[in-house]
Structure formats: C-alpha cells, structure tokens
Design an enzyme around this catalytic site. Structure first.
Site, PDB file in Angstrom:
ATOM      1  CD  GLU A   1      -0.776   0.948  -6.262  1.00 34.86           C
ATOM      2  OE1 GLU A   1      -1.522  -0.464  -5.628  1.00 34.86           O
ATOM      3  OE2 GLU A   1       0.325   1.276  -5.211  1.00 34.86           O
TER       4      GLU A   1
ATOM      5  CG  HIS B   1      -3.517   2.039   0.196  1.00 40.26           C
ATOM      6  ND1 HIS B   1      -3.529   1.123   0.803  1.00 40.26           N
ATOM      7  CD2 HIS B   1      -1.631   1.423  -0.993  1.00 40.26           C
ATOM      8  CE1 HIS B   1      -3.146   0.002   0.676  1.00 40.26           C
ATOM      9  NE2 HIS B   1      -1.929  -0.169  -0.195  1.00 40.26           N
TER      10      HIS B   1
ATOM     11  CG  ASP C   1      -0.902   4.056  -3.217  1.00 41.36           C
ATOM     12  OD1 ASP C   1      -0.926   3.242  -3.409  1.00 41.36           O
ATOM     13  OD2 ASP C   1      -0.800   4.660  -2.589  1.00 41.36           O
TER      14      ASP C   1
ATOM     15  CG  HIS D   1       5.551   3.576   0.306  1.00 36.41           C
ATOM     16  ND1 HIS D   1       4.898   2.769   1.432  1.00 36.41           N
ATOM     17  CD2 HIS D   1       4.767   2.735  -1.065  1.00 36.41           C
ATOM     18  CE1 HIS D   1       4.566   1.956   0.766  1.00 36.41           C
ATOM     19  NE2 HIS D   1       3.728   1.621  -0.468  1.00 36.41           N
TER      20      HIS D   1
ATOM     21  CD  GLU E   1       3.624   4.001  -4.171  1.00 36.96           C
ATOM     22  OE1 GLU E   1       2.229   4.098  -4.958  1.00 36.96           O
ATOM     23  OE2 GLU E   1       3.456   4.979  -2.781  1.00 36.96           O
TER      24      GLU E   1
END
Length: 246
Positions: free
Chosen positions: A109, A49, A36, A7, A34
């Site tokens: 993401e 993020h 962002d 993450h 993962e």
C-alpha cells in the site's frame, strides 16, 4: 481460492509493519502480507502506516524530516513488548529481502503522501526501485487510497496489478471511473461499506474484491460466501486451516 492477507504482518503477535511481524507470517500458514510504505526526506522508502513516528516508535515527529541515517536511532518495537525492544523501522529494501527469503506474496500500500506531489513521486519511484528486487515467483499487488498516485504508478509500471482503496465514506457511484482511470484489477473496501449487492456489482464489472480489516470469523465467512476474494486480518493465525495455504 480465498485469500488471507496478514495486515501489516502478524500485527497481533508482533509490532505492526516490522520485520518481526512479517517474518512469522508463513509459519502460521499465510501466504500474503500487506504492508504500508512512505518516504523519508532523502527518498528512502520505509515500511510505516503513519507519516509520523509518534504511535509506533519511541520517537516523535514526521517521517518527511528524516534521512536513512536516522533509522538507527529509532526503536519500533518496545511499545509492543519487551522482547521487541530495538526492533528497527524497516526500509522497503529490507522487507523485499525478507519476502524473497520467505517466498511470500505481497500487497504494497503506497501511502497518500502528506508532503505533497513531489514527495509522492519520490515515493512512487522508490517503490518501483525496491520492487525491481522482488522475486519473480512472488505475486504482487499495489494499492493506494490516492487514485492519482495509483494511476501514476500504473503508468510507470503497466505490468503490475493495482487495486483502488476506498474508505467507507468514499465508496460511491463513481468507483468504476476511479478503477478504470487506474487500470485497476481489484477494489479494496472498508468492511463497513460492504454488502452482498456491492460485492455482486463489483464482481460483475470484472474486478476482484478484497476487504479490510476483518477480525471476526463469521463476518469473514459471510464475505467469502458473497464472493469476496480476500480479506485483510490481524489474526490470520487464528483462522481455521481451510483458509491457510501452507
């Protein structure tokens, strides 16, 4: 296969969403990252993020007021530890280069761009451009909380697997309509909204289920026993070897 997603990279060992955090993932036996992504004023896609600099850099202000040339003035690491002083806020292009070098799989993401739809379209197009450089050997999943944006990405990139992201309070009876409208292959759920019946219902409809953010071994074990396909975690390096791929 039970999948661990690192993450925001190895975000308990290095500052989140930085090249340092992603570069050590594979050495800890994790195959998926993962990240962002959001967009600057000039269309440069960056890995972040937040849509502001305030929490994870030495600056303050909106990403949407910056251009790529501003990135050289930003320190995204010293807040986390002295050894990361001078860590850059990475561009998506730089991250893709790292992913190719380390032969990683990636969940991108797309952030729900707070600057409006024109900037969202600029973000989507920038992500598509960046992904053109991704090695064909890497597995790819694109996710978003904004299902309008996700559907637009899928319209432009029908060959890419996408996942509908849900906050705990937003996962309701209409989840299937959202998934179908995006032609999604996976559902990403907040851990707080997940029970055995929910997992069974989603799996029965033919979707993969990934859960964020799980930093407890017993909870991870429970979720996997219920049929969850993957979890996003900040502490992948601490998980038993049965969960790690390398």
């Amino acid at each position: 296969m039970k999948t661990l997603f690192a993450h925001r990279g190895m975000s308990s060992l290095a500052p989140e969403n930085t090249l340092s955090a992603f570069s050590i993932v594979k050495s800890h036996g994790i195959g998926w990252i993962e990240c962002d992504v959001d967009v600057l004023a000039d269309g440069t896609v960056v890995v972040s993020h937040d849509d502001t600099l305030d929490r994870c850099t030495d600056k303050t202000g909106s990403l949407y007021a910056l251009n790529q040339s501003d990135l050289t003035t930003i320190d995204a690491g010293s807040w986390f530890g002295d050894e990361f002083s001078g860590e850059p806020l990475p561009t998506f292009e730089q991250l893709i280069e790292l992913v190719n070098e380390h032969q990683l799989n990636i969940n991108v993401e797309i952030k729900s761009c707070a600057a409006g739809w024109p900037m969202t379209l600029k973000l989507i197009d920038g992500v598509i451009k960046g992904l053109e450089q991704l090695s064909p050997t890497s597995e790819l999943l694109v996710s978003c909380f904004n299902h309008l944006a996700l559907a637009e990405f899928k319209r432009k990139q029908p060959h890419v697997d996408v996942a509908c992201l849900f906050e705990a309070e937003d996962f309701g009876h209409d989840w299937l309509s959202s998934a179908q409208s995006c032609s999604a292959s996976a559902i990403h759920l907040n851990d707080l909204s997940v029970d055995k019946e929910t997992v069974a219902r989603i799996k029965a409809a033919g979707y993969r289920v990934n859960v964020y953010t799980v930093n407890d071994f017993a909870r991870a074990n429970q979720l996997f026993n219920w049929g969850v396909d993957g979890i996003f975690t900040d502490i992948g390096h601490e998980f038993p070897s049965r969960y790690r791929q390398y």
